[in-house]
Design a protein around this motif. Structure first.
Motif, PDB file in Angstrom:
ATOM      1  N   ASN A 112       3.782  -9.494   5.329  1.00 62.57           N
ATOM      2  CA  ASN A 112       3.220  -9.502   6.670  1.00 62.57           C
ATOM      3  C   ASN A 112       1.857  -8.825   6.619  1.00 62.57           C
ATOM      4  O   ASN A 112       1.749  -7.667   6.221  1.00 62.57           O
ATOM      5  CB  ASN A 112       4.163  -8.742   7.613  1.00 62.57           C
ATOM      6  CG  ASN A 112       3.697  -8.799   9.048  1.00 62.57           C
ATOM      7  OD1 ASN A 112       2.616  -9.311   9.333  1.00 62.57           O
ATOM      8  ND2 ASN A 112       4.515  -8.284   9.940  1.00 62.57           N
ATOM      9  N   PRO A 113       0.763  -9.514   6.995  1.00 56.42           N
ATOM     10  CA  PRO A 113      -0.571  -8.911   6.884  1.00 56.42           C
ATOM     11  C   PRO A 113      -0.754  -7.657   7.728  1.00 56.42           C
ATOM     12  O   PRO A 113      -1.603  -6.832   7.435  1.00 56.42           O
ATOM     13  CB  PRO A 113      -1.517 -10.012   7.335  1.00 56.42           C
ATOM     14  CG  PRO A 113      -0.696 -11.133   7.824  1.00 56.42           C
ATOM     15  CD  PRO A 113       0.739 -10.848   7.501  1.00 56.42           C
ATOM     16  N   SER A 114       0.042  -7.501   8.764  1.00 61.56           N
ATOM     17  CA  SER A 114      -0.132  -6.307   9.596  1.00 61.56           C
ATOM     18  C   SER A 114       0.500  -5.072   8.962  1.00 61.56           C
ATOM     19  O   SER A 114       0.163  -3.958   9.327  1.00 61.56           O
ATOM     20  CB  SER A 114       0.468  -6.548  10.981  1.00 61.56           C
ATOM     21  OG  SER A 114       1.864  -6.738  10.866  1.00 61.56           O
ATOM     22  N   THR A 115       1.401  -5.247   7.991  1.00 66.69           N
ATOM     23  CA  THR A 115       2.053  -4.091   7.383  1.00 66.69           C
ATOM     24  C   THR A 115       1.571  -3.811   5.970  1.00 66.69           C
ATOM     25  O   THR A 115       1.597  -2.679   5.527  1.00 66.69           O
ATOM     26  CB  THR A 115       3.577  -4.285   7.337  1.00 66.69           C
ATOM     27  OG1 THR A 115       3.873  -5.462   6.585  1.00 66.69           O
ATOM     28  CG2 THR A 115       4.143  -4.392   8.736  1.00 66.69           C
ATOM     29  N   ALA A 116       1.138  -4.813   5.220  1.00 70.97           N
ATOM     30  CA  ALA A 116       0.713  -4.600   3.837  1.00 70.97           C
ATOM     31  C   ALA A 116      -0.799  -4.739   3.732  1.00 70.97           C
ATOM     32  O   ALA A 116      -1.375  -5.694   4.237  1.00 70.97           O
ATOM     33  CB  ALA A 116       1.385  -5.614   2.925  1.00 70.97           C
ATOM     34  N   PRO A 117      -1.463  -3.776   3.067  1.00 68.20           N
ATOM     35  CA  PRO A 117      -2.910  -3.902   2.893  1.00 68.20           C
ATOM     36  C   PRO A 117      -3.231  -5.027   1.921  1.00 68.20           C
ATOM     37  O   PRO A 117      -2.404  -5.400   1.108  1.00 68.20           O
ATOM     38  CB  PRO A 117      -3.318  -2.545   2.324  1.00 68.20           C
ATOM     39  CG  PRO A 117      -2.089  -1.947   1.770  1.00 68.20           C
ATOM     40  CD  PRO A 117      -0.938  -2.554   2.502  1.00 68.20           C
ATOM     41  N   PRO A 118      -4.437  -5.584   1.988  1.00 70.47           N
ATOM     42  CA  PRO A 118      -4.827  -6.623   1.045  1.00 70.47           C
ATOM     43  C   PRO A 118      -4.792  -6.085  -0.379  1.00 70.47           C
ATOM     44  O   PRO A 118      -4.864  -4.871  -0.589  1.00 70.47           O
ATOM     45  CB  PRO A 118      -6.240  -7.000   1.463  1.00 70.47           C
ATOM     46  CG  PRO A 118      -6.620  -6.109   2.560  1.00 70.47           C
ATOM     47  CD  PRO A 118      -5.453  -5.274   2.949  1.00 70.47           C
ATOM     48  N   PRO A 119      -4.687  -6.962  -1.393  1.00 68.15           N
ATOM     49  CA  PRO A 119      -4.572  -6.493  -2.774  1.00 68.15           C
ATOM     50  C   PRO A 119      -5.712  -5.572  -3.197  1.00 68.15           C
ATOM     51  O   PRO A 119      -5.480  -4.583  -3.879  1.00 68.15           O
ATOM     52  CB  PRO A 119      -4.584  -7.784  -3.597  1.00 68.15           C
ATOM     53  CG  PRO A 119      -4.180  -8.861  -2.658  1.00 68.15           C
ATOM     54  CD  PRO A 119      -4.615  -8.410  -1.293  1.00 68.15           C
ATOM     55  N   ALA A 120      -6.938  -5.866  -2.810  1.00 70.96           N
ATOM     56  CA  ALA A 120      -8.057  -5.021  -3.203  1.00 70.96           C
ATOM     57  C   ALA A 120      -7.920  -3.634  -2.571  1.00 70.96           C
ATOM     58  O   ALA A 120      -8.184  -2.619  -3.216  1.00 70.96           O
ATOM     59  CB  ALA A 120      -9.374  -5.655  -2.784  1.00 70.96           C
ATOM     60  N   ALA A 121      -7.503  -3.584  -1.319  1.00 65.44           N
ATOM     61  CA  ALA A 121      -7.327  -2.298  -0.652  1.00 65.44           C
ATOM     62  C   ALA A 121      -6.171  -1.529  -1.281  1.00 65.44           C
ATOM     63  O   ALA A 121      -6.250  -0.308  -1.451  1.00 65.44           O
ATOM     64  CB  ALA A 121      -7.078  -2.504   0.837  1.00 65.44           C
ATOM     65  N   GLN A 122      -5.112  -2.231  -1.639  1.00 66.94           N
ATOM     66  CA  GLN A 122      -3.975  -1.581  -2.290  1.00 66.94           C
ATOM     67  C   GLN A 122      -4.397  -1.016  -3.649  1.00 66.94           C
ATOM     68  O   GLN A 122      -4.011   0.078  -4.024  1.00 66.94           O
ATOM     69  CB  GLN A 122      -2.816  -2.570  -2.459  1.00 66.94           C
ATOM     70  CG  GLN A 122      -1.570  -1.944  -3.054  1.00 66.94           C
ATOM     71  CD  GLN A 122      -1.006  -0.843  -2.180  1.00 66.94           C
ATOM     72  OE1 GLN A 122      -1.013  -0.942  -0.957  1.00 66.94           O
ATOM     73  NE2 GLN A 122      -0.535   0.218  -2.796  1.00 66.94           N
ATOM     74  N   GLU A 123      -5.243  -1.772  -4.355  1.00 67.14           N
ATOM     75  CA  GLU A 123      -5.745  -1.312  -5.646  1.00 67.14           C
ATOM     76  C   GLU A 123      -6.586  -0.047  -5.480  1.00 67.14           C
ATOM     77  O   GLU A 123      -6.455   0.897  -6.266  1.00 67.14           O
ATOM     78  CB  GLU A 123      -6.580  -2.430  -6.272  1.00 67.14           C
ATOM     79  CG  GLU A 123      -6.964  -2.200  -7.700  1.00 67.14           C
ATOM     80  CD  GLU A 123      -7.672  -3.420  -8.253  1.00 67.14           C
ATOM     81  OE1 GLU A 123      -8.822  -3.242  -8.688  1.00 67.14           O
ATOM     82  OE2 GLU A 123      -7.093  -4.502  -8.242  1.00 67.14           O
ATOM     83  N   LEU A 124      -7.434  -0.023  -4.469  1.00 66.65           N
ATOM     84  CA  LEU A 124      -8.249   1.156  -4.207  1.00 66.65           C
ATOM     85  C   LEU A 124      -7.367   2.336  -3.822  1.00 66.65           C
ATOM     86  O   LEU A 124      -7.566   3.457  -4.293  1.00 66.65           O
ATOM     87  CB  LEU A 124      -9.272   0.880  -3.106  1.00 66.65           C
ATOM     88  CG  LEU A 124     -10.129   2.077  -2.684  1.00 66.65           C
ATOM     89  CD1 LEU A 124     -10.989   2.551  -3.852  1.00 66.65           C
ATOM     90  CD2 LEU A 124     -10.987   1.718  -1.500  1.00 66.65           C
ATOM     91  N   LEU A 125      -6.382   2.090  -2.993  1.00 64.38           N
ATOM     92  CA  LEU A 125      -5.473   3.149  -2.576  1.00 64.38           C
ATOM     93  C   LEU A 125      -4.736   3.732  -3.776  1.00 64.38           C
ATOM     94  O   LEU A 125      -4.626   4.953  -3.912  1.00 64.38           O
ATOM     95  CB  LEU A 125      -4.487   2.611  -1.544  1.00 64.38           C
ATOM     96  CG  LEU A 125      -3.570   3.619  -0.878  1.00 64.38           C
ATOM     97  CD1 LEU A 125      -4.384   4.674  -0.147  1.00 64.38           C
ATOM     98  CD2 LEU A 125      -2.631   2.920   0.082  1.00 64.38           C
ATOM     99  N   THR A 126      -4.292   2.877  -4.679  1.00 65.13           N
ATOM    100  CA  THR A 126      -3.619   3.336  -5.894  1.00 65.13           C
ATOM    101  C   THR A 126      -4.567   4.161  -6.745  1.00 65.13           C
ATOM    102  O   THR A 126      -4.208   5.228  -7.239  1.00 65.13           O
ATOM    103  CB  THR A 126      -3.088   2.137  -6.700  1.00 65.13           C
ATOM    104  OG1 THR A 126      -2.209   1.383  -5.872  1.00 65.13           O
ATOM    105  CG2 THR A 126      -2.369   2.584  -7.951  1.00 65.13           C
TER     106      THR A 126
END
Length: 156
Positions: A112-126
């Motif tokens: 669900n796009p409202s609950t999971a960040p986009p892959p690039a944002a998730q990568e940055l967050l990690t």
């Protein structure tokens, strides 16, 4: 090898909730800039953080220095790049996230796009989480070394 794979996670003996709040708010704002592909300056980030109610009482100079140090770290790792200068010699930055690899087949159940960040944002967050852990580990090692030398000097 990353510090996370060589050292067990440590609990903060002197947990500073203010520094943790600053780091989390800064990471959230950087993710927003990454998602919108917008450019930003250090004072803009600082001003945004000063608008967060929990950080409104923080010294603006201290906050600017924290932002500057974080951007330098990200720049060393090629996650942001300086794209110019705005106004009175204020360096203008832009997030430089790698593109996610293209998939051959579509996902069976997209998140669900409202609950999971986009892959690039998730990568940055990690990455930001790992960098915070690495810096915390370095700080503990330095503090332990300083404590060791303090005790050695007081015994002499």
């Amino acid at each position: 090898m990353s510090p996370r794979t060589t050292l067990p996670p440590q609990k903060m003996r002197t947990a500073n909730p203010l520094k943790q709040m600053i780091a989390e708010a800064l990471d959230r704002q950087l993710l927003c800039y990454a998602q919108t592909n917008a450019s930003f300056t250090i004072p803009e980030l600082r001003d945004h953080l000063l608008n967060v109610p929990e950080l409104a009482s923080v010294d603006n100079i201290k906050l600017r220095l924290v932002v500057r140090d974080r951007l330098r770290t990200l720049e060393r790792h090629n996650l942001i790049e300086q794209i110019g200068v705005r106004g009175a010699n204020r360096r203008l930055f832009k997030m430089n996230l790698p593109e996610p690899p293209a998939e051959a087949a579509p996902r069976p159940n997209p998140p669900n796009p409202s609950t999971a960040p986009p892959p690039a944002a998730q990568e940055l967050l990690t990455y930001l989480d790992e960098e915070r852990h690495r810096l915390r580990t370095e700080m503990h090692a330095t503090l332990s070394e300083a404590e060791y030398y303090r005790r050695a000097l007081t015994k002499s």
